[in-house]
Structures are given as structure tokens and as C-alpha cells.
Scaffold this motif. Structure first.
Motif, PDB file in Angstrom:
ATOM      1  N   SER A  41      -2.982  -1.848  -1.362  1.00  0.00           N
ATOM      2  CA  SER A  41      -3.459  -1.077  -2.513  1.00  0.00           C
ATOM      3  C   SER A  41      -2.365  -0.960  -3.568  1.00  0.00           C
ATOM      4  N   GLY A  42      -2.762  -0.617  -4.777  1.00  0.00           N
ATOM      5  CA  GLY A  42      -1.798  -0.417  -5.858  1.00  0.00           C
ATOM      6  C   GLY A  42      -0.750   0.614  -5.488  1.00  0.00           C
ATOM      7  N   LYS A  43      -1.201   1.711  -4.928  1.00  0.00           N
ATOM      8  CA  LYS A  43      -0.312   2.752  -4.401  1.00  0.00           C
ATOM      9  C   LYS A  43      -0.723   2.956  -2.956  1.00  0.00           C
ATOM     10  N   HIS A  44      -0.089   2.224  -2.057  1.00  0.00           N
ATOM     11  CA  HIS A  44      -0.524   2.174  -0.668  1.00  0.00           C
ATOM     12  C   HIS A  44       0.138   3.220   0.217  1.00  0.00           C
ATOM     13  N   LEU A  45       1.424   3.461  -0.005  1.00  0.00           N
ATOM     14  CA  LEU A  45       2.202   4.295   0.904  1.00  0.00           C
ATOM     15  C   LEU A  45       3.243   5.068   0.122  1.00  0.00           C
ATOM     16  N   LYS A  46       3.425   6.347   0.483  1.00  0.00           N
ATOM     17  CA  LYS A  46       4.493   7.143  -0.108  1.00  0.00           C
ATOM     18  C   LYS A  46       5.567   7.359   0.940  1.00  0.00           C
ATOM     19  N   LEU A  47       6.821   7.090   0.576  1.00  0.00           N
ATOM     20  CA  LEU A  47       7.972   7.359   1.424  1.00  0.00           C
ATOM     21  C   LEU A  47       8.823   8.410   0.726  1.00  0.00           C
ATOM     22  N   ALA A  48       9.146   9.473   1.428  1.00  0.00           N
ATOM     23  CA  ALA A  48       9.977  10.539   0.872  1.00  0.00           C
ATOM     24  C   ALA A  48      11.278  10.613   1.661  1.00  0.00           C
ATOM     25  N   VAL A  49      12.391  10.412   0.972  1.00  0.00           N
ATOM     26  CA  VAL A  49      13.706  10.502   1.591  1.00  0.00           C
ATOM     27  C   VAL A  49      14.251  11.890   1.280  1.00  0.00           C
ATOM     28  N   ALA A  50      14.383  12.715   2.334  1.00  0.00           N
ATOM     29  CA  ALA A  50      14.833  14.097   2.189  1.00  0.00           C
ATOM     30  C   ALA A  50      16.120  14.307   2.994  1.00  0.00           C
ATOM     31  N   ALA A  51      16.735  15.465   2.824  1.00  0.00           N
ATOM     32  CA  ALA A  51      17.972  15.777   3.543  1.00  0.00           C
ATOM     33  C   ALA A  51      17.769  15.772   5.054  1.00  0.00           C
ATOM     34  N   ASP A  52      16.554  16.137   5.507  1.00  0.00           N
ATOM     35  CA  ASP A  52      16.305  16.220   6.953  1.00  0.00           C
ATOM     36  C   ASP A  52      15.598  14.991   7.522  1.00  0.00           C
ATOM     37  N   GLY A  53      15.456  13.920   6.729  1.00  0.00           N
ATOM     38  CA  GLY A  53      14.840  12.711   7.254  1.00  0.00           C
ATOM     39  C   GLY A  53      13.967  11.996   6.238  1.00  0.00           C
ATOM     40  N   VAL A  54      13.234  11.011   6.734  1.00  0.00           N
ATOM     41  CA  VAL A  54      12.332  10.209   5.910  1.00  0.00           C
ATOM     42  C   VAL A  54      10.904  10.483   6.365  1.00  0.00           C
ATOM     43  N   TYR A  55      10.011  10.662   5.399  1.00  0.00           N
ATOM     44  CA  TYR A  55       8.611  10.967   5.681  1.00  0.00           C
ATOM     45  C   TYR A  55       7.728   9.896   5.063  1.00  0.00           C
ATOM     46  N   GLU A  57       3.561   8.784   4.128  1.00  0.00           N
ATOM     47  CA  GLU A  57       2.188   9.269   3.937  1.00  0.00           C
ATOM     48  C   GLU A  57       1.338   8.115   3.420  1.00  0.00           C
ATOM     49  N   ASN A  58       0.234   7.833   4.114  1.00  0.00           N
ATOM     50  CA  ASN A  58      -0.694   6.798   3.689  1.00  0.00           C
ATOM     51  C   ASN A  58      -1.435   7.262   2.440  1.00  0.00           C
ATOM     52  N   LEU A  59      -1.529   6.409   1.428  1.00  0.00           N
ATOM     53  CA  LEU A  59      -2.264   6.724   0.202  1.00  0.00           C
ATOM     54  C   LEU A  59      -3.481   5.828   0.026  1.00  0.00           C
ATOM     55  N   SER A  60      -3.725   4.933   0.981  1.00  0.00           N
ATOM     56  CA  SER A  60      -4.716   3.874   0.816  1.00  0.00           C
ATOM     57  C   SER A  60      -5.906   3.998   1.751  1.00  0.00           C
ATOM     58  N   SER A  61      -7.074   3.585   1.265  1.00  0.00           N
ATOM     59  CA  SER A  61      -8.253   3.506   2.133  1.00  0.00           C
ATOM     60  C   SER A  61      -8.144   2.307   3.078  1.00  0.00           C
ATOM     61  N   HIS A  62      -7.220   1.374   2.792  1.00  0.00           N
ATOM     62  CA  HIS A  62      -7.001   0.225   3.674  1.00  0.00           C
ATOM     63  C   HIS A  62      -6.238   0.624   4.929  1.00  0.00           C
ATOM     64  N   GLY A  63      -5.535   1.729   4.880  1.00  0.00           N
ATOM     65  CA  GLY A  63      -4.856   2.247   6.058  1.00  0.00           C
ATOM     66  C   GLY A  63      -3.429   1.786   6.230  1.00  0.00           C
ATOM     67  N   THR A  64      -2.697   2.566   6.999  1.00  0.00           N
ATOM     68  CA  THR A  64      -1.310   2.292   7.364  1.00  0.00           C
ATOM     69  C   THR A  64      -1.146   2.688   8.819  1.00  0.00           C
ATOM     70  N   LEU A  65      -0.419   1.860   9.567  1.00  0.00           N
ATOM     71  CA  LEU A  65      -0.123   2.180  10.957  1.00  0.00           C
ATOM     72  C   LEU A  65       1.354   2.537  11.078  1.00  0.00           C
ATOM     73  N   LEU A  66       1.650   3.500  11.931  1.00  0.00           N
ATOM     74  CA  LEU A  66       3.015   3.853  12.292  1.00  0.00           C
ATOM     75  C   LEU A  66       3.165   3.576  13.771  1.00  0.00           C
ATOM     76  N   GLN A  67       4.025   2.619  14.110  1.00  0.00           N
ATOM     77  CA  GLN A  67       4.231   2.218  15.501  1.00  0.00           C
ATOM     78  C   GLN A  67       2.896   1.861  16.170  1.00  0.00           C
ATOM     79  N   GLY A  68       1.978   1.265  15.408  1.00  0.00           N
ATOM     80  CA  GLY A  68       0.718   0.795  15.952  1.00  0.00           C
ATOM     81  C   GLY A  68      -0.421   1.795  15.951  1.00  0.00           C
ATOM     82  N   ALA A  69      -0.162   3.040  15.544  1.00  0.00           N
ATOM     83  CA  ALA A  69      -1.210   4.073  15.497  1.00  0.00           C
ATOM     84  C   ALA A  69      -1.459   4.467  14.044  1.00  0.00           C
ATOM     85  N   ALA A  70      -2.693   4.835  13.734  1.00  0.00           N
ATOM     86  CA  ALA A  70      -3.045   5.219  12.369  1.00  0.00           C
ATOM     87  C   ALA A  70      -2.156   6.347  11.874  1.00  0.00           C
ATOM     88  N   LEU A  71      -1.628   6.168  10.674  1.00  0.00           N
ATOM     89  CA  LEU A  71      -0.802   7.188  10.043  1.00  0.00           C
ATOM     90  C   LEU A  71      -1.714   8.193   9.366  1.00  0.00           C
TER      91      LEU A  71
END
Length: 108
Positions: A41-55, A57-71
Motif C-alpha cells: 500500500s501507499g502507506k503500508h506500515l508505521k514504525l515508531a522509534v522511541a526511547a524505550d524501543g521500536v513499535y 503498526e499495520n496501516l494497510s488492508s493488505h496486512g502485515t505479519l510480525l514473526q509470521g503472525a498478523a500484526l
């Protein structure tokens, strides 16, 4: 700094670093991490780099997997996590035989 590598068809196509803040991955010209594959997708995934880690978030209807499971929702990532961007259904299984786009993240 967070490092990432993107693999398409098993081949590394790009790599880089993410600074603190929010970053969007997708096909859009405004995306911080640009991906050209048609199932992304045009905007498929949001990655947020914060002081306590990286987050992620799926933004797409096409989907995103994290370690093989739906995010679902916003999830904190661990060093070495793999995000898969491609056509997936709500069960997190592949709908097509297309090779997925993989994003590998590392903190070192």
C-alpha cells in the motif's frame, strides 16, 4: 539508531537506518521507506522509534505479519524481528503465491 534491511524474492533490495520518530513504509512518494512492489500500500506500515524501543503498526488492508503472525494494533518489536508485508487474510495466511516483502530490524 535502528537498522533495517528489506528483502524481495529473497534478495536484499535496500537497507538503512531509522532515527528517533515515526516513519512510514510504503509505495507513496512521501513514505520514509519506499517500496515499489504492487501488493504494498501507499502507506503500508508505521514504525515508531522511541526511547524505550521500536513499535510497528499495520496501516494497510493488505496486512502485515510480525514473526509470521498478523500484526494487530501497535506492537513493540524485538531485535531481529521480521515484518512481512504482502497480501494476507485476517488469519495471517498468504492469499497469493507472490514472494513477500520482508523487513528485518536490528538495534546494532
Amino acid at each position: 539508531m535502528i537498522r533495517y534491511a528489506i528483502f524481495v524474492n529473497g534478495e536484499k533490495t535496500q537497507e538503512g537506518e531509522l532515527s528517533p520518530g515515526e516513519h512510514v513504509a510504503g509505495r507513496s512518494r512521501s513514505a520514509d521507506v519506499r517500496l515499489a512492489e504492487p501488493d504494498i500500500s501507499g502507506k503500508h506500515l508505521k514504525l515508531a522509534v522511541a526511547a524505550d524501543g521500536v513499535y510497528a503498526e499495520n496501516l494497510s488492508s493488505h496486512g502485515t505479519l510480525l514473526q509470521g503472525a498478523a500484526l494487530a494494533g501497535r506492537r513493540k518489536l524485538q531485535d531481529g524481528d521480521v515484518l512481512t508485508l504482502a497480501d494476507v487474510d485476517v488469519e495471517g495466511t498468504r492469499e497469493s503465491e507472490e514472494t513477500p516483502v520482508l523487513i528485518h530490524l536490528s538495534t546494532g
